[in-house]
Design a protein around this motif. Structure first.
Motif, PDB file in Angstrom:
ATOM      1  N   ILE A  24      -4.379  11.030  -0.972  1.00 37.84           N
ATOM      2  CA  ILE A  24      -4.957  10.974   0.373  1.00 37.84           C
ATOM      3  C   ILE A  24      -6.455  10.719   0.279  1.00 37.84           C
ATOM      4  N   ARG A  25      -7.119  11.325  -0.697  1.00 34.28           N
ATOM      5  CA  ARG A  25      -8.551  11.087  -0.889  1.00 34.28           C
ATOM      6  C   ARG A  25      -8.818   9.615  -1.190  1.00 34.28           C
ATOM      7  N   GLU A  26      -7.997   9.041  -2.063  1.00 37.26           N
ATOM      8  CA  GLU A  26      -8.169   7.624  -2.375  1.00 37.26           C
ATOM      9  C   GLU A  26      -7.955   6.760  -1.141  1.00 37.26           C
ATOM     10  N   MET A  27      -6.995   7.117  -0.309  1.00 33.65           N
ATOM     11  CA  MET A  27      -6.742   6.332   0.903  1.00 33.65           C
ATOM     12  C   MET A  27      -7.890   6.490   1.895  1.00 33.65           C
ATOM     13  N   LYS A  28      -8.543   7.636   1.893  1.00 35.01           N
ATOM     14  CA  LYS A  28      -9.689   7.820   2.784  1.00 35.01           C
ATOM     15  C   LYS A  28     -10.862   6.942   2.370  1.00 35.01           C
ATOM     16  N   ILE A  29     -10.923   6.581   1.108  1.00 43.21           N
ATOM     17  CA  ILE A  29     -11.980   5.681   0.647  1.00 43.21           C
ATOM     18  C   ILE A  29     -11.866   4.339   1.362  1.00 43.21           C
ATOM     19  N   PHE A  30     -10.627   3.923   1.675  1.00 48.49           N
ATOM     20  CA  PHE A  30     -10.411   2.679   2.414  1.00 48.49           C
ATOM     21  C   PHE A  30     -10.726   2.844   3.898  1.00 48.49           C
ATOM     22  N   LYS A  31     -11.037   4.062   4.327  1.00 49.66           N
ATOM     23  CA  LYS A  31     -11.457   4.408   5.688  1.00 49.66           C
ATOM     24  C   LYS A  31     -10.348   4.373   6.737  1.00 49.66           C
ATOM     25  N   ILE A  32      -9.120   3.993   6.377  1.00 51.64           N
ATOM     26  CA  ILE A  32      -8.069   3.978   7.388  1.00 51.64           C
ATOM     27  C   ILE A  32      -7.624   5.393   7.729  1.00 51.64           C
ATOM     28  N   LEU A  46       2.014  -0.527   9.018  1.00 58.62           N
ATOM     29  CA  LEU A  46       1.851  -1.688   8.156  1.00 58.62           C
ATOM     30  C   LEU A  46       0.576  -1.570   7.330  1.00 58.62           C
ATOM     31  N   LYS A  47      -0.518  -1.212   7.991  1.00 60.58           N
ATOM     32  CA  LYS A  47      -1.797  -1.111   7.280  1.00 60.58           C
ATOM     33  C   LYS A  47      -1.781   0.009   6.254  1.00 60.58           C
ATOM     34  N   VAL A  48      -1.181   1.138   6.592  1.00 63.57           N
ATOM     35  CA  VAL A  48      -1.095   2.235   5.629  1.00 63.57           C
ATOM     36  C   VAL A  48      -0.241   1.816   4.437  1.00 63.57           C
ATOM     37  N   ASN A  49       0.861   1.126   4.688  1.00 63.53           N
ATOM     38  CA  ASN A  49       1.707   0.662   3.592  1.00 63.53           C
ATOM     39  C   ASN A  49       0.982  -0.345   2.699  1.00 63.53           C
ATOM     40  N   LEU A  50       0.191  -1.218   3.295  1.00 64.13           N
ATOM     41  CA  LEU A  50      -0.567  -2.184   2.498  1.00 64.13           C
ATOM     42  C   LEU A  50      -1.602  -1.487   1.618  1.00 64.13           C
ATOM     43  N   ILE A  51      -2.282  -0.508   2.183  1.00 69.08           N
ATOM     44  CA  ILE A  51      -3.278   0.227   1.404  1.00 69.08           C
ATOM     45  C   ILE A  51      -2.593   1.035   0.307  1.00 69.08           C
ATOM     46  N   ALA A  52      -1.442   1.616   0.610  1.00 70.13           N
ATOM     47  CA  ALA A  52      -0.698   2.350  -0.414  1.00 70.13           C
ATOM     48  C   ALA A  52      -0.269   1.405  -1.538  1.00 70.13           C
ATOM     49  N   ALA A  53       0.129   0.186  -1.186  1.00 70.50           N
ATOM     50  CA  ALA A  53       0.515  -0.792  -2.205  1.00 70.50           C
ATOM     51  C   ALA A  53      -0.680  -1.160  -3.075  1.00 70.50           C
ATOM     52  N   ILE A  54      -1.835  -1.350  -2.468  1.00 70.39           N
ATOM     53  CA  ILE A  54      -3.047  -1.654  -3.236  1.00 70.39           C
ATOM     54  C   ILE A  54      -3.379  -0.497  -4.166  1.00 70.39           C
ATOM     55  N   TYR A  55      -3.248   0.717  -3.664  1.00 74.63           N
ATOM     56  CA  TYR A  55      -3.522   1.887  -4.502  1.00 74.63           C
ATOM     57  C   TYR A  55      -2.546   1.955  -5.669  1.00 74.63           C
ATOM     58  N   ASN A  56      -1.262   1.653  -5.411  1.00 75.10           N
ATOM     59  CA  ASN A  56      -0.265   1.697  -6.472  1.00 75.10           C
ATOM     60  C   ASN A  56      -0.506   0.624  -7.520  1.00 75.10           C
ATOM     61  N   LEU A  57      -1.078  -0.500  -7.140  1.00 75.87           N
ATOM     62  CA  LEU A  57      -1.401  -1.546  -8.111  1.00 75.87           C
ATOM     63  C   LEU A  57      -2.479  -1.085  -9.077  1.00 75.87           C
ATOM     64  N   GLU A  58      -3.384  -0.239  -8.598  1.00 74.86           N
ATOM     65  CA  GLU A  58      -4.465   0.258  -9.439  1.00 74.86           C
ATOM     66  C   GLU A  58      -3.964   1.209 -10.506  1.00 74.86           C
ATOM     67  N   LEU A  59      -2.855   1.895 -10.227  1.00 74.20           N
ATOM     68  CA  LEU A  59      -2.328   2.853 -11.203  1.00 74.20           C
ATOM     69  C   LEU A  59      -1.774   2.101 -12.346  1.00 74.20           C
TER      70      LEU A  59
END
Length: 59
Positions: A24-32, A46-59
């Motif tokens: 959740i902290r990482e997602m807050k960095i994206f400000k959504i 949709l936007k939350v899922n896209l940000i979650a996908a971007i976060y998962n790519l970083e792992l």
């Protein structure tokens, strides 16, 4: 007083909670998640899922 099983269960729950709080902290960095969402509510998921996908790519 807690039993050994209760302590172990609390430890497992706490470990999972910490991982979720870090995500959740990482997602807050994206400000959504940091500010109130002011756009169309249909697009929020949709936007939350896209940000979650971007976060998962970083792992």
């Amino acid at each position: 007083p807690l039993t050994v099983q209760d302590k172990e269960h609390n430890h497992q729950v706490g470990s999972q909670r910490v991982m979720v709080e870090h995500i959740i902290r990482e997602m807050k960095i994206f400000k959504i998640m940091a500010y109130p969402y002011r756009n169309r509510r249909k697009r929020f998921g949709l936007k939350v899922n896209l940000i979650a996908a971007i976060y998962n790519l970083e792992l």
